[in-house]
Motif scaffolding. Structure first.
Motif, PDB file in Angstrom:
ATOM      1  N   TYR A 104       4.911 -46.032  33.920  1.00 32.73           N
ATOM      2  CA  TYR A 104       3.488 -46.047  34.273  1.00 32.73           C
ATOM      3  C   TYR A 104       2.690 -45.444  33.123  1.00 32.73           C
ATOM      4  N   VAL A 105       1.388 -45.502  33.253  1.00 38.60           N
ATOM      5  CA  VAL A 105       0.502 -45.001  32.201  1.00 38.60           C
ATOM      6  C   VAL A 105      -0.371 -43.890  32.778  1.00 38.60           C
ATOM      7  N   VAL A 106      -0.498 -42.806  32.031  1.00 38.41           N
ATOM      8  CA  VAL A 106      -1.357 -41.684  32.436  1.00 38.41           C
ATOM      9  C   VAL A 106      -2.565 -41.638  31.509  1.00 38.41           C
ATOM     10  N   VAL A 107      -3.767 -41.573  32.089  1.00 44.10           N
ATOM     11  CA  VAL A 107      -4.968 -41.403  31.265  1.00 44.10           C
ATOM     12  C   VAL A 107      -5.432 -39.960  31.424  1.00 44.10           C
ATOM     13  N   VAL A 108      -5.389 -39.204  30.326  1.00 45.85           N
ATOM     14  CA  VAL A 108      -5.769 -37.794  30.334  1.00 45.85           C
ATOM     15  C   VAL A 108      -7.141 -37.652  29.686  1.00 45.85           C
ATOM     16  N   ARG A 109      -8.083 -37.041  30.419  1.00 41.80           N
ATOM     17  CA  ARG A 109      -9.444 -36.857  29.925  1.00 41.80           C
ATOM     18  C   ARG A 109      -9.482 -35.790  28.844  1.00 41.80           C
ATOM     19  N   PRO A 110     -10.591 -35.712  28.114  1.00 36.40           N
ATOM     20  CA  PRO A 110     -10.689 -34.691  27.063  1.00 36.40           C
ATOM     21  C   PRO A 110     -10.555 -33.253  27.567  1.00 36.40           C
ATOM     22  N   ASP A 111     -10.871 -33.010  28.855  1.00 31.91           N
ATOM     23  CA  ASP A 111     -10.698 -31.652  29.368  1.00 31.91           C
ATOM     24  C   ASP A 111      -9.275 -31.411  29.865  1.00 31.91           C
ATOM     25  N   MET A 112      -8.373 -32.334  29.565  1.00 32.03           N
ATOM     26  CA  MET A 112      -6.938 -32.267  29.879  1.00 32.03           C
ATOM     27  C   MET A 112      -6.644 -32.432  31.359  1.00 32.03           C
ATOM     28  N   TYR A 113      -7.639 -32.888  32.106  1.00 32.59           N
ATOM     29  CA  TYR A 113      -7.383 -33.240  33.494  1.00 32.59           C
ATOM     30  C   TYR A 113      -7.014 -34.721  33.568  1.00 32.59           C
ATOM     31  N   ILE A 114      -6.113 -35.050  34.454  1.00 33.43           N
ATOM     32  CA  ILE A 114      -5.639 -36.432  34.598  1.00 33.43           C
ATOM     33  C   ILE A 114      -6.673 -37.233  35.365  1.00 33.43           C
ATOM     34  N   GLY A 115      -7.088 -38.359  34.780  1.00 25.32           N
ATOM     35  CA  GLY A 115      -8.083 -39.193  35.428  1.00 25.32           C
ATOM     36  C   GLY A 115      -7.448 -40.251  36.314  1.00 25.32           C
ATOM     37  N   TYR A 116      -6.321 -40.791  35.813  1.00 30.69           N
ATOM     38  CA  TYR A 116      -5.628 -41.841  36.554  1.00 30.69           C
ATOM     39  C   TYR A 116      -4.178 -41.903  36.097  1.00 30.69           C
ATOM     40  N   VAL A 117      -3.270 -42.192  37.023  1.00 27.88           N
ATOM     41  CA  VAL A 117      -1.876 -42.452  36.650  1.00 27.88           C
ATOM     42  C   VAL A 117      -1.399 -43.639  37.476  1.00 27.88           C
ATOM     43  N   GLY A 118      -0.873 -44.646  36.766  1.00 30.25           N
ATOM     44  CA  GLY A 118      -0.382 -45.825  37.490  1.00 30.25           C
ATOM     45  C   GLY A 118      -0.228 -47.012  36.571  1.00 30.25           C
ATOM     46  N   ALA A 119      -0.510 -48.181  37.097  1.00 28.09           N
ATOM     47  CA  ALA A 119      -0.293 -49.430  36.357  1.00 28.09           C
ATOM     48  C   ALA A 119      -1.194 -49.496  35.117  1.00 28.09           C
ATOM     49  N   GLU A 120      -0.647 -50.116  34.064  1.00 36.76           N
ATOM     50  CA  GLU A 120      -1.358 -50.153  32.790  1.00 36.76           C
ATOM     51  C   GLU A 120      -2.710 -50.852  32.887  1.00 36.76           C
ATOM     52  N   THR A 121      -2.783 -51.955  33.630  1.00 40.03           N
ATOM     53  CA  THR A 121      -4.052 -52.686  33.734  1.00 40.03           C
ATOM     54  C   THR A 121      -5.128 -51.814  34.400  1.00 40.03           C
ATOM     55  N   ASN A 122      -4.736 -51.054  35.427  1.00 38.05           N
ATOM     56  CA  ASN A 122      -5.693 -50.156  36.079  1.00 38.05           C
ATOM     57  C   ASN A 122      -6.108 -49.024  35.155  1.00 38.05           C
ATOM     58  N   ALA A 123      -5.141 -48.546  34.361  1.00 36.20           N
ATOM     59  CA  ALA A 123      -5.436 -47.461  33.417  1.00 36.20           C
ATOM     60  C   ALA A 123      -6.447 -47.936  32.383  1.00 36.20           C
ATOM     61  N   LEU A 124      -6.281 -49.164  31.918  1.00 35.29           N
ATOM     62  CA  LEU A 124      -7.208 -49.747  30.936  1.00 35.29           C
ATOM     63  C   LEU A 124      -8.608 -49.855  31.524  1.00 35.29           C
ATOM     64  N   SER A 125      -8.696 -50.275  32.769  1.00 36.54           N
ATOM     65  CA  SER A 125     -10.014 -50.412  33.390  1.00 36.54           C
ATOM     66  C   SER A 125     -10.633 -49.027  33.647  1.00 36.54           C
ATOM     67  N   TYR A 126      -9.817 -48.023  33.979  1.00 35.69           N
ATOM     68  CA  TYR A 126     -10.334 -46.661  34.152  1.00 35.69           C
ATOM     69  C   TYR A 126     -10.894 -46.145  32.826  1.00 35.69           C
ATOM     70  N   LEU A 127     -10.242 -46.493  31.729  1.00 35.05           N
ATOM     71  CA  LEU A 127     -10.667 -46.003  30.418  1.00 35.05           C
ATOM     72  C   LEU A 127     -12.123 -46.371  30.108  1.00 35.05           C
ATOM     73  N   SER A 128     -12.574 -47.523  30.610  1.00 34.97           N
ATOM     74  CA  SER A 128     -13.934 -47.968  30.312  1.00 34.97           C
ATOM     75  C   SER A 128     -14.980 -47.036  30.913  1.00 34.97           C
ATOM     76  N   GLN A 129     -14.570 -46.177  31.854  1.00 27.41           N
ATOM     77  CA  GLN A 129     -15.495 -45.160  32.368  1.00 27.41           C
ATOM     78  C   GLN A 129     -15.659 -44.003  31.385  1.00 27.41           C
ATOM     79  N   LEU A 130     -14.665 -43.834  30.515  1.00 28.07           N
ATOM     80  CA  LEU A 130     -14.662 -42.683  29.597  1.00 28.07           C
ATOM     81  C   LEU A 130     -15.185 -43.057  28.214  1.00 28.07           C
ATOM     82  N   ILE A 131     -14.838 -44.259  27.764  1.00 27.94           N
ATOM     83  CA  ILE A 131     -15.186 -44.683  26.403  1.00 27.94           C
ATOM     84  C   ILE A 131     -15.939 -45.995  26.486  1.00 27.94           C
ATOM     85  N   SER A 132     -17.139 -46.022  25.924  1.00 27.53           N
ATOM     86  CA  SER A 132     -17.910 -47.273  25.988  1.00 27.53           C
ATOM     87  C   SER A 132     -17.370 -48.267  24.963  1.00 27.53           C
ATOM     88  N   PRO A 133     -17.483 -49.561  25.268  1.00 26.15           N
ATOM     89  CA  PRO A 133     -16.884 -50.603  24.399  1.00 26.15           C
ATOM     90  C   PRO A 133     -17.508 -50.656  23.014  1.00 26.15           C
TER      91      PRO A 133
END
Lengths: 133, 125
Positions: free
Chosen positions: A104-133
């Protein structure tokens, strides 16, 4: 301090949990070894710059197209201790806290708190909340 | 944006205030950077980024305030008991007993540290 955000109702925490990772909790400060062994092991947090979003790909390299434009989005491949390396031997870490069948894929925010852990496609979509395209 | 004592006011008990203020800044800085980054790229920053600062840190601030409030209430209760005992025993402690017409000694609590060590000043007539 026992601060956690998993019950806060925040939109930047997506409820999810696998093994030692739980969204809203702090990312564990894993002891990582390079593929050659644990003689030169480092702590995960010591590799992080403040402001960096860390993508931890557990058990496998990433398959999707992750944004490469931002140097503040850093990808890690972390394998179980006994796991054989696939490709990318040089960039994979090993860790004794990883289960050998974990994928699975873990997305860790800059404050070192975990934002999402799970399937890669979901992790990629969660990332768009943190980093603008 | 508010952070630190501007965002949450409470008694000193528990020594949580400084840590919480620093953690507020730690939680806010990367979010502001992300919003500025979006602006530099000419896109609209995601409002949820800033809203989540309030949601998350407000929940922490509430817990911090609750703990400090519980501690300070216990402290005041203990202090009042302590002062009461001092007053009852003031004559014994000082060797001065009230004479007819003289006013009683007053015990004044002048300083009360967060770790519950009262400093007592005895007012002698």
């Amino acid at each position: 301090m026992g601060v956690a955000y998993d019950t806060s109702g925040s939109s930047l925490i997506v409820e999810s949990e696998h093994d030692i990772w739980k969204a809203g909790q702090r990312c564990p400060d894993l002891l990582l070894s390079s593929s050659s062994g644990f003689s030169d092991s480092i702590r995960l947090y010591s590799t992080v710059r403040y402001g960096q979003v860390s993508i931890l790909s557990i058990g496998d390299p990433l398959r999707e197209s992750w944004p490469t434009s931002s140097d503040m989005c850093v990808r890690y491949i972390i394998l179980a201790d006994k796991q054989q390396n696939a490709a990318d031997t040089n960039t994979a870490f090993k860790c004794q806290d990883i289960q050998s069948d974990a994928r699975y894929v873990v997305v860790v925010r800059p404050d070192m708190y975990i934002g999402y852990v799970g399937a890669e496609t979901n992790a990629l979509s969660y990332l768009s909340q943190l980093i603008s395209p | 944006m508010l952070a630190g004592d501007a965002a949450h006011v409470h008694a000193v008990n528990g020594g949580q205030g400084l840590n919480t203020g620093i953690a507020d800044a730690f939680a806010l800085a990367w979010r502001l950077s992300a919003m500025l980054d979006a602006e530099n790229k000419g896109v609209c920053g995601d409002r949820r980024m800033i809203q989540s600062y309030d949601t998350e840190r407000r929940s922490v601030a509430q817990d911090v305030i609750n703990v400090a409030a519980r501690l300070v209430r216990d402290t005041v209760h203990t202090a009042k008991q302590y002062v009461g005992t001092i007053e009852k025993n003031a004559g014994y402690i000082t060797g001065k007993f009230p004479l007819e017409g003289a006013h009683f000694m007053r015990v004044r609590l002048i300083d009360f540290q967060a770790w519950a060590l009262p400093m007592i000043l005895l007012d002698l007539p």
